[in-house]
Design an enzyme around this catalytic site. Structure first.
Site, PDB file in Angstrom:
ATOM      1  NE  ARG A  55      -2.566   0.454   3.444  1.00 17.36           N
ATOM      2  CZ  ARG A  55      -2.168   1.133   4.700  1.00 17.36           C
ATOM      3  NH1 ARG A  55      -2.217   2.413   4.483  1.00 17.36           N
ATOM      4  NH2 ARG A  55      -1.884   0.304   5.406  1.00 17.36           N
ATOM      5  CE  LYS A 202     -10.560   7.937 -19.719  1.00 21.49           C
ATOM      6  NZ  LYS A 202     -10.354   8.425 -17.873  1.00 21.49           N
TER       7      LYS A 202
HETATM    8  C1  LIG Z   1      -9.984  14.535 -17.936  1.00 18.51           C
HETATM    9  C2  LIG Z   1      -9.866  13.265 -16.806  1.00 18.51           C
HETATM   10  N1  LIG Z   1      -9.982  13.403 -15.603  1.00 18.51           N
HETATM   11  C3  LIG Z   1      -9.762  12.439 -14.674  1.00 18.51           C
HETATM   12  C4  LIG Z   1     -10.287  11.358 -15.066  1.00 18.51           C
HETATM   13  C5  LIG Z   1     -11.268  10.572 -14.164  1.00 18.51           C
HETATM   14  O1  LIG Z   1      -9.844   9.584 -14.293  1.00 18.51           O
HETATM   15  P1  LIG Z   1     -10.301   7.720 -13.727  1.00 18.51           P
HETATM   16  O2  LIG Z   1     -11.312   7.720 -14.682  1.00 18.51           O
HETATM   17  O3  LIG Z   1      -9.599   7.252 -14.073  1.00 18.51           O
HETATM   18  O4  LIG Z   1     -10.545   7.740 -12.371  1.00 18.51           O
HETATM   19  C6  LIG Z   1     -10.705  11.123 -16.590  1.00 18.51           C
HETATM   20  C7  LIG Z   1     -11.600  10.324 -16.883  1.00 18.51           C
HETATM   21  O5  LIG Z   1     -12.393  10.410 -18.061  1.00 18.51           O
HETATM   22  C8  LIG Z   1     -11.378  12.418 -17.572  1.00 18.51           C
HETATM   23  O6  LIG Z   1     -11.269  12.329 -18.395  1.00 18.51           O
END
Ligand SMILES: Cc1ncc(COP(=O)(O)O)c(C=O)c1O
Length: 390
Positions: A55, A202
């Site tokens: 952790r 992403k």
């Molecule tokens: C620009 C952006 N920031 C943060 C997030 C949140 O990320 P996660 O889905 O990995 O929690 C997203 C999710 O789509 C996003 O598009």
């Protein structure tokens, strides 16, 4: 290792000392034997290096943190189980009741929802400076400014240098969510931003098969985020997922080049289509901040494109989306596969209608995450779907 393309492959990773394995091994363990009571005590006191419990830290995760710190030009980084865990750990680690967080929107709907709900429960005032501008919204209570390097879904660009300078003059911390750009297009710390965060889910992972987040910045700022986010919230990334991100990042520059090429081709196609009212893509000369995007972004304008139909209504968006063959209807982004979504009914359904309205998130708006397929095939798919609404 001066080139980012070389660092994406090598930074943070070395052949394994014990086996010579080139791919960083997945260290799948919860605890680490420390041998003697004295060594255990020293590790727990922070007086000796070493792992104790996954952790708090794990060698596979540490390799990823080191690679991302290198790519963003940061002293330190800390990885989390999602981008959202990274965002909440920044807030919980660095803000206190009575503080204000100011953001320039539109933000990812989940981030704005998190700000507002956490803010209400923990006494942190949340200020949307999108319409009034940052200078007007900073007060003595402002502790943090939050921006996205390319906004979701309208692909607005913020002048990071200006934001950082203004915030610094007021003694305010800045955080940039660099999910849409990745360090391949822009490195916010080079513009004076204090912390950079990513949903690694992403482009960094890139294959739509792992969820993760990361925050990078100075060692002094990362320490409280790490302590709260890992020690108290327990939002740590698993070593299996860290392995997937380490592998994904090696090809980030190649994938980003293909995403940018495909998105530019798609944006130009949409811009001349009679069924399309407006295309949001910072690489188009018609984008209101094209000149700023040219200055800020290196190597392309990203893989995201949003467009509004002339028939600006949900039924028209549905007619187009439901006919797409190569684009899968889904809300994530940055995958090698192309994805399409209707922000008003999905990613931004949690924000108020008023916020959607002033951010241009209309019923006829469609967001595309352009994958690495051949642009001609993507254009043909969009072309056949748009015949529904001409
Ligand atoms: C620009 C952006 N920031 C943060 C997030 C949140 O990320 P996660 O889905 O990995 O929690 C997203 C999710 O789509 C996003 O598009």
């Amino acid at each position: 290792m001066t080139h980012l393309r070389t660092r994406a492959v090598h930074a943070g990773q070395h052949p394994d000392a014990a086996s010579g394995a080139i791919a960083t091994p997945i260290t799948q363990t919860t605890a680490f034997g420390y041998g003697t009571l004295e060594r255990g005590a020293a590790i727990f006191a922070g007086e000796a290096p070493g792992y104790r419990y996954s952790r708090f830290g794990n060698p596979t995760v540490a390799a990823l943190e080191s690679k991302m710190a290198n790519l963003e030009g940061a002293q330190a980084a800390v990885a989390f189980a999602s981008g959202t865990a990274a965002t909440s750990s920044v807030l919980l680690g660095l803000l206190s009741p009575g503080d204000e967080i100011v953001f320039l929107g539109p933000l990812y709907g989940g981030t704005e929802g998190l700000f507002r709900q956490m803010g209400e429960r923990f006494g942190i005032r949340v200020v949307d400076a999108t319409q009034l501008g940052l200078a007007t919204c900073l007060t003595p209570a402002t502790r943090m400014v939050w921006v996205e390097t390319l906004t979701n879904p309208s692909l607005r660009v913020h002048d990071l240098t200006e934001v950082a300078a203004l915030a610094k003059a007021h003694g305010v911390l800045t955080v940039a969510d660099n999910t849409f750009c990745t360090p391949w297009l822009v490195r916010p710390l080079e513009h004076g931003i204090d912390l950079v965060m990513h949903s690694m889910t992403k482009y960094l992972g890139g294959h739509g098969d792992a969820t993760g987040g990361i925050v990078a910045g100075s060692a002094a700022l990362i320490a409280p985020v790490r302590k709260t986010g890992l020690g108290h919230v327990g939002g740590n990334l698993s070593p299996q997922e860290a392995f997937l991100f380490l592998r994904g990042i090696k090809t980030l520059p190649l994938r980003m080049a293909a995403h940018c090429e495909g998105a530019a081709a798609v944006a130009h196609f949409l811009a001349q289509h009679p069924a399309v009212q407006v295309v949001h893509y910072p690489g188009l000369a018609s984008h209101p901040q094209h000149a700023l995007a040219q200055r800020l972004l290196q190597g392309g304008f990203g893989g995201m494109v949003a467009f509004e139909l002339v028939r600006n209504e949900r039924a028209a968006a549905a007619a187009v989306l439901n006919r797409l063959q190569l684009f899968t209807q889904a809300v994530s982004l940055g995958d090698v596969d192309s994805l399409a979504c209707h922000p008003a009914s999905t990613t931004h359904s949690v924000v108020s209608a008023a916020v959607r309205a002033y951010n241009g998130i209309t019923e006829g708006l469609i967001r595309l995450s352009v994958g690495i397929e051949h642009p001609d095939d993507l254009i043909a798919d969009l072309g056949q779907a748009l015949t529904q609404v001409v």
